[in-house]
Design a protein around this motif. Sequence first.
Motif, PDB file in Angstrom:
ATOM      1  N   TYR A  27       0.846  -1.200   0.000  1.00  0.00           N
ATOM      2  CA  TYR A  27       0.000   0.000   0.000  1.00  0.00           C
ATOM      3  C   TYR A  27       0.879   1.247   0.000  1.00  0.00           C
ATOM      4  O   TYR A  27       2.043   1.211   0.414  1.00  0.00           O
ATOM      5  CB  TYR A  27      -0.928   0.015   1.212  1.00  0.00           C
ATOM      6  CG  TYR A  27      -0.215  -0.044   2.541  1.00  0.00           C
ATOM      7  CD1 TYR A  27       0.185   1.114   3.198  1.00  0.00           C
ATOM      8  CD2 TYR A  27       0.068  -1.275   3.144  1.00  0.00           C
ATOM      9  CE1 TYR A  27       0.841   1.063   4.412  1.00  0.00           C
ATOM     10  CE2 TYR A  27       0.721  -1.334   4.361  1.00  0.00           C
ATOM     11  CZ  TYR A  27       1.113  -0.167   4.992  1.00  0.00           C
ATOM     12  OH  TYR A  27       1.764  -0.212   6.192  1.00  0.00           O
ATOM     13  N   PRO A  28       0.326   2.373  -0.481  1.00  0.00           N
ATOM     14  CA  PRO A  28       1.103   3.624  -0.480  1.00  0.00           C
ATOM     15  C   PRO A  28       1.152   4.217   0.923  1.00  0.00           C
ATOM     16  O   PRO A  28       0.142   4.314   1.619  1.00  0.00           O
ATOM     17  CB  PRO A  28       0.313   4.526  -1.434  1.00  0.00           C
ATOM     18  CG  PRO A  28      -1.077   3.994  -1.396  1.00  0.00           C
ATOM     19  CD  PRO A  28      -0.969   2.528  -1.166  1.00  0.00           C
ATOM     20  N   GLY A  29       2.335   4.593   1.338  1.00  0.00           N
ATOM     21  CA  GLY A  29       2.480   5.233   2.638  1.00  0.00           C
ATOM     22  C   GLY A  29       2.052   6.681   2.579  1.00  0.00           C
ATOM     23  O   GLY A  29       1.790   7.240   1.499  1.00  0.00           O
ATOM     24  N   PRO A  30       1.980   7.340   3.713  1.00  0.00           N
ATOM     25  CA  PRO A  30       1.538   8.751   3.753  1.00  0.00           C
ATOM     26  C   PRO A  30       2.457   9.689   2.992  1.00  0.00           C
ATOM     27  O   PRO A  30       2.030  10.746   2.542  1.00  0.00           O
ATOM     28  CB  PRO A  30       1.526   9.071   5.260  1.00  0.00           C
ATOM     29  CG  PRO A  30       2.420   8.055   5.890  1.00  0.00           C
ATOM     30  CD  PRO A  30       2.311   6.823   5.059  1.00  0.00           C
ATOM     31  N   ASP A  31       3.728   9.288   2.823  1.00  0.00           N
ATOM     32  CA  ASP A  31       4.676  10.140   2.104  1.00  0.00           C
ATOM     33  C   ASP A  31       4.841   9.725   0.648  1.00  0.00           C
ATOM     34  O   ASP A  31       5.724  10.209  -0.061  1.00  0.00           O
ATOM     35  CB  ASP A  31       6.041  10.112   2.800  1.00  0.00           C
ATOM     36  CG  ASP A  31       6.588   8.687   2.929  1.00  0.00           C
ATOM     37  OD1 ASP A  31       5.850   7.741   2.571  1.00  0.00           O
ATOM     38  OD2 ASP A  31       7.733   8.530   3.396  1.00  0.00           O
ATOM     39  N   ASP A  38       2.507  -7.205   6.649  1.00  0.00           N
ATOM     40  CA  ASP A  38       1.573  -8.316   6.808  1.00  0.00           C
ATOM     41  C   ASP A  38       0.188  -7.845   7.226  1.00  0.00           C
ATOM     42  O   ASP A  38      -0.697  -8.646   7.481  1.00  0.00           O
ATOM     43  CB  ASP A  38       2.112  -9.332   7.819  1.00  0.00           C
ATOM     44  CG  ASP A  38       2.397  -8.685   9.180  1.00  0.00           C
ATOM     45  OD1 ASP A  38       2.154  -7.465   9.323  1.00  0.00           O
ATOM     46  OD2 ASP A  38       2.867  -9.404  10.077  1.00  0.00           O
ATOM     47  N   SER A  39      -0.022  -6.531   7.287  1.00  0.00           N
ATOM     48  CA  SER A  39      -1.340  -5.956   7.583  1.00  0.00           C
ATOM     49  C   SER A  39      -1.382  -4.535   7.043  1.00  0.00           C
ATOM     50  O   SER A  39      -0.352  -3.950   6.704  1.00  0.00           O
ATOM     51  CB  SER A  39      -1.616  -5.966   9.091  1.00  0.00           C
ATOM     52  OG  SER A  39      -0.691  -5.139   9.771  1.00  0.00           O
ATOM     53  N   VAL A  40      -2.601  -4.012   6.946  1.00  0.00           N
ATOM     54  CA  VAL A  40      -2.791  -2.647   6.448  1.00  0.00           C
ATOM     55  C   VAL A  40      -3.314  -1.779   7.585  1.00  0.00           C
ATOM     56  O   VAL A  40      -4.367  -2.084   8.165  1.00  0.00           O
ATOM     57  CB  VAL A  40      -3.793  -2.607   5.276  1.00  0.00           C
ATOM     58  CG1 VAL A  40      -3.926  -1.193   4.720  1.00  0.00           C
ATOM     59  CG2 VAL A  40      -3.378  -3.560   4.179  1.00  0.00           C
ATOM     60  N   GLY A  48      -6.254   2.550  -0.716  1.00  0.00           N
ATOM     61  CA  GLY A  48      -6.236   1.351  -1.528  1.00  0.00           C
ATOM     62  C   GLY A  48      -4.970   0.533  -1.295  1.00  0.00           C
ATOM     63  O   GLY A  48      -3.964   1.065  -0.820  1.00  0.00           O
ATOM     64  N   TYR A  49      -5.029  -0.727  -1.661  1.00  0.00           N
ATOM     65  CA  TYR A  49      -3.870  -1.596  -1.446  1.00  0.00           C
ATOM     66  C   TYR A  49      -3.977  -2.851  -2.309  1.00  0.00           C
ATOM     67  O   TYR A  49      -5.046  -3.160  -2.844  1.00  0.00           O
ATOM     68  CB  TYR A  49      -3.746  -1.982   0.031  1.00  0.00           C
ATOM     69  CG  TYR A  49      -4.971  -2.664   0.606  1.00  0.00           C
ATOM     70  CD1 TYR A  49      -5.101  -4.053   0.588  1.00  0.00           C
ATOM     71  CD2 TYR A  49      -6.013  -1.914   1.158  1.00  0.00           C
ATOM     72  CE1 TYR A  49      -6.223  -4.672   1.117  1.00  0.00           C
ATOM     73  CE2 TYR A  49      -7.136  -2.530   1.686  1.00  0.00           C
ATOM     74  CZ  TYR A  49      -7.243  -3.912   1.660  1.00  0.00           C
ATOM     75  OH  TYR A  49      -8.349  -4.519   2.169  1.00  0.00           O
TER      76      TYR A  49
END
Length: 216
Positions: A27-31, A38-40, A48-49
């Motif tokens: 998934y895209p990080g905040p930056d 292993d989790s979102v 999204g992921y």
Amino acid sequence: MARGLLLLALCWIELSTVHAQSIYYRYPGPDGTVVIDDSVPPDAVPRGYDIIRLDGSVVKTIAPQLSEAERKARALELGIEEARAAADAKTRKWDESLLLRYSNIHDIEVAKKRALNDIKVRISILKSNLSIIKQQVYSNQAEAAELERRGLAVPTELTNTLASLRRELTTTEQHIGARQEELEQVANNYERDKSRFADLQGQVDVRRNYYSKPQK
């Protein structure tokens, strides 16, 4: 010894297979960087992921959540697309109907004249009925007025007849108005059919001329 090594190898292969089938989340990080874990985190879900395996193959993609403005814009876009598709389907159906019913513009003119004449005949009959009803109303009104001049009561039957005739008069006038509107609408529809048929003929002629020319 060899058997032990074989069992160890089989266990290693099984563990490797299970490890390869383990599920991870990308998934895209905040930056803006790409994170694999292993989790979102809950705050990352709206962005999204991807659900992936260890080898990087994608199991499933969860699209980013749309904002309220984006949802409205998407709904509007879908509505426009559906309306356009419905209009295209209606036009195709109209074109097919025209080409099945008519061979040329003259056929449409003949059909138009026949349809308008039928409506005019119905209007003529309604107007004739209207004239008869009016005469009956005048006659009954005169009878009632004469009775009143002589100081006599107007019979209930005569009053009811006059009320019924007036209702029939109003209804007939409404029917005449509706038929006159229909006359205009039918005439417009046939003119529209003529215009569209001419367009279709023009398209056919263009294609015919194109394919009749020698190809270089």
